[in-house]
Design a protein around this motif. Structure first.
Motif, PDB file in Angstrom:
ATOM      1  N   ALA A 270       0.733  -1.169  -0.081  1.00  0.00           N
ATOM      2  CA  ALA A 270       0.132   0.097  -0.047  1.00  0.00           C
ATOM      3  C   ALA A 270       0.818   1.298  -0.044  1.00  0.00           C
ATOM      4  O   ALA A 270       0.415   2.349  -0.512  1.00  0.00           O
ATOM      5  CB  ALA A 270      -0.780  -0.080   1.096  1.00  0.00           C
ATOM      6  N   ARG A 271       2.004   1.169   0.630  1.00  0.00           N
ATOM      7  CA  ARG A 271       2.807   2.442   0.765  1.00  0.00           C
ATOM      8  C   ARG A 271       3.720   2.706  -0.271  1.00  0.00           C
ATOM      9  O   ARG A 271       3.992   3.836  -0.831  1.00  0.00           O
ATOM     10  CB  ARG A 271       3.707   2.353   2.219  1.00  0.00           C
ATOM     11  CG  ARG A 271       2.752   2.238   3.528  1.00  0.00           C
ATOM     12  CD  ARG A 271       3.861   2.211   4.722  1.00  0.00           C
ATOM     13  NE  ARG A 271       3.096   2.587   5.608  1.00  0.00           N
ATOM     14  CZ  ARG A 271       3.213   1.814   7.081  1.00  0.00           C
ATOM     15  NH1 ARG A 271       4.233   0.798   6.823  1.00  0.00           N
ATOM     16  NH2 ARG A 271       2.584   2.248   8.041  1.00  0.00           N
ATOM     17  N   GLN A 273       3.693   0.655  -3.473  1.00  0.00           N
ATOM     18  CA  GLN A 273       3.036   0.488  -4.670  1.00  0.00           C
ATOM     19  C   GLN A 273       3.941  -0.598  -5.260  1.00  0.00           C
ATOM     20  O   GLN A 273       4.261  -0.689  -6.765  1.00  0.00           O
ATOM     21  CB  GLN A 273       2.852   1.668  -5.559  1.00  0.00           C
ATOM     22  CG  GLN A 273       1.978   2.505  -4.982  1.00  0.00           C
ATOM     23  CD  GLN A 273       1.355   3.381  -6.009  1.00  0.00           C
ATOM     24  OE1 GLN A 273       1.025   3.337  -6.938  1.00  0.00           O
ATOM     25  NE2 GLN A 273       1.213   4.923  -5.548  1.00  0.00           N
ATOM     26  N   ALA A 307      -4.189  -4.091  -1.866  1.00  0.00           N
ATOM     27  CA  ALA A 307      -3.456  -2.686  -1.627  1.00  0.00           C
ATOM     28  C   ALA A 307      -3.933  -1.757  -2.350  1.00  0.00           C
ATOM     29  O   ALA A 307      -3.931  -0.371  -1.842  1.00  0.00           O
ATOM     30  CB  ALA A 307      -2.010  -3.219  -2.312  1.00  0.00           C
ATOM     31  N   ARG A 311      -5.036   1.884  -0.343  1.00  0.00           N
ATOM     32  CA  ARG A 311      -4.375   3.432  -0.862  1.00  0.00           C
ATOM     33  C   ARG A 311      -5.593   4.150  -1.154  1.00  0.00           C
ATOM     34  O   ARG A 311      -5.653   5.453  -0.910  1.00  0.00           O
ATOM     35  CB  ARG A 311      -3.744   3.182  -2.320  1.00  0.00           C
ATOM     36  CG  ARG A 311      -2.443   2.510  -1.891  1.00  0.00           C
ATOM     37  CD  ARG A 311      -1.485   2.865  -3.116  1.00  0.00           C
ATOM     38  NE  ARG A 311      -2.093   1.900  -4.382  1.00  0.00           N
ATOM     39  CZ  ARG A 311      -1.543   0.626  -4.654  1.00  0.00           C
ATOM     40  NH1 ARG A 311      -0.698   0.185  -3.977  1.00  0.00           N
ATOM     41  NH2 ARG A 311      -2.092   0.010  -5.541  1.00  0.00           N
ATOM     42  N   GLN A 312      -6.692   3.641  -1.903  1.00  0.00           N
ATOM     43  CA  GLN A 312      -7.897   4.610  -2.161  1.00  0.00           C
ATOM     44  C   GLN A 312      -8.723   4.858  -0.762  1.00  0.00           C
ATOM     45  O   GLN A 312      -9.371   6.201  -0.878  1.00  0.00           O
ATOM     46  CB  GLN A 312      -8.748   3.776  -3.140  1.00  0.00           C
ATOM     47  CG  GLN A 312      -8.174   3.341  -4.149  1.00  0.00           C
ATOM     48  CD  GLN A 312      -7.870   4.535  -5.208  1.00  0.00           C
ATOM     49  OE1 GLN A 312      -6.671   5.098  -5.170  1.00  0.00           O
ATOM     50  NE2 GLN A 312      -8.821   5.480  -5.520  1.00  0.00           N
TER      51      GLN A 312
END
Length: 329
Positions: A270-271, A273, A307, A311-312
């Protein structure tokens, strides 16, 4: 006519001293709103303090908390560990003495978002306070526990309110904030379940040996860990180590290691990518396909999908440079 009046001999009270807990809670929510503009964990000027916000209910999902204190100001969370249910809401706070994987759901809405303060435990501050408390003869025997849910009392509520007032001042927050965090620790360590929390943090006996092994797992999760070696370092037979480990964490050492790896992989995807194959290698998996299967089994989605969702939907700030545990909330 003499208009002289009898002087009021009632001592002046500070603005918050006359407030009852419900009034204080409403004021806490007002003060927390500007500190939490984004869903997820919002950083503060204090590296070990973050403000959590969620504008929607969240279904039961796996989490892994670092040692710390979670004080919910609005909304409600429920933690599930084995057969135990831990409620933490505006009337209860959660204290975590060792990181254990459990599942959690959240009650929140856009109209009444969940707002909470997360204090990552500073062991030096806690140890100093516990030493002073022991010197004053306030130690009590209690059985350690990895998680405790405790009703919020008035003294702790007032300390939290003062803390939030200070955190809204750019001048006062970095100067006065650490002292108020220390007071909040004090209120927790002397509260209704303070003796249980203190017993957990002193890490004596089998509880302490398992806590040390857990710290090793978090430091070396990406390596090939020999569980029998961990048992030997704890001075326990493999059978005894497994039994005590499961009693404290509600899972086996091998499953705990897998859970830690999967939580860390989700965070770094997530952080940063990166791909699932890259993440699986970084956390110690030799087989990307095995990683993907176990990831989906745990989180209910494939690595890439999960992930992207994180992020969204949520702010996922980088971990504190002082962090020693994997944390995935």
């Amino acid at each position: 006519m003499n208009d002289a009046r009898t002087p009021d001999k009632t001592p002046n009270k500070a603005p918050n001293e006359s407030l009852q807990i419900p009034d204080m809670q409403r004021r806490m929510v007002e003060l927390a709103e500007p500190l939490s503009p984004s869903e997820g964990y919002n950083l503060t000027v204090l590296p070990d303090v973050r403000i959590l916000r969620s504008d929607r209910p969240l279904a039961r999902a796996p989490v892994l908390y670092e040692p710390g204190i979670v004080i919910v100001l609005q909304g409600r969370k429920r933690g599930f560990l084995g057969d135990e249910v831990y409620l933490y809401d505006a009337q209860h706070y959660l204290a975590v003495s060792v990181p254990v994987p459990f599942s959690m759901d959240t009650d929140a809405s856009a109209q009444e978002p969940l707002l909470a303060i997360y204090f990552r435990l500073d062991f030096k501050v806690a140890a100093d306070l516990m030493m002073q408390l022991d010197e004053h003869g306030s130690a009590k025997e209690a059985a350690p526990r990895s998680l405790t849910s405790t009703p919020m009392d008035e003294r702790l509520a007032r300390a939290v309110l003062r803390f939030l007032e200070v955190m809204n001042s750019p001048l006062e927050a970095p100067i006065l904030g650490p002292g108020l965090v220390r007071e909040i620790y004090f209120r927790v360590l002397t509260g209704e379940q303070g003796s249980v929390i203190r017993a957990s943090l002193t890490r004596q006996g089998h509880f302490g040996k398992i806590a040390k092994a857990i710290r090793t797992i978090h430091a070396d999760f990406h390596k090939k860990l020999d569980i029998d070696r961990l048992a030997d370092e704890a001075g326990m037979s493999p059978t005894s180590f497994h039994a005590h480990f499961k009693a404290i964490t509600s899972t086996s050492p091998i499953q705990y290691l897998k859970t830690t790896r999967l939580h860390q992989a989700r965070l770094i995807m997530a952080r940063n990518q990166i791909t699932a194959a890259q993440a699986s290698a970084q956390v110690g998996y030799e087989s990307p396909s095995q990683f993907s299967r176990e990831f989906k089994r745990m989180f209910g989605r494939g690595p890439a999908e999960e992930a992207f969702r994180m992020r969204q939907a949520f702010a996922a700030p980088d971990p504190s440079p002082h962090a020693v545990y994997v944390a995935a909330h």
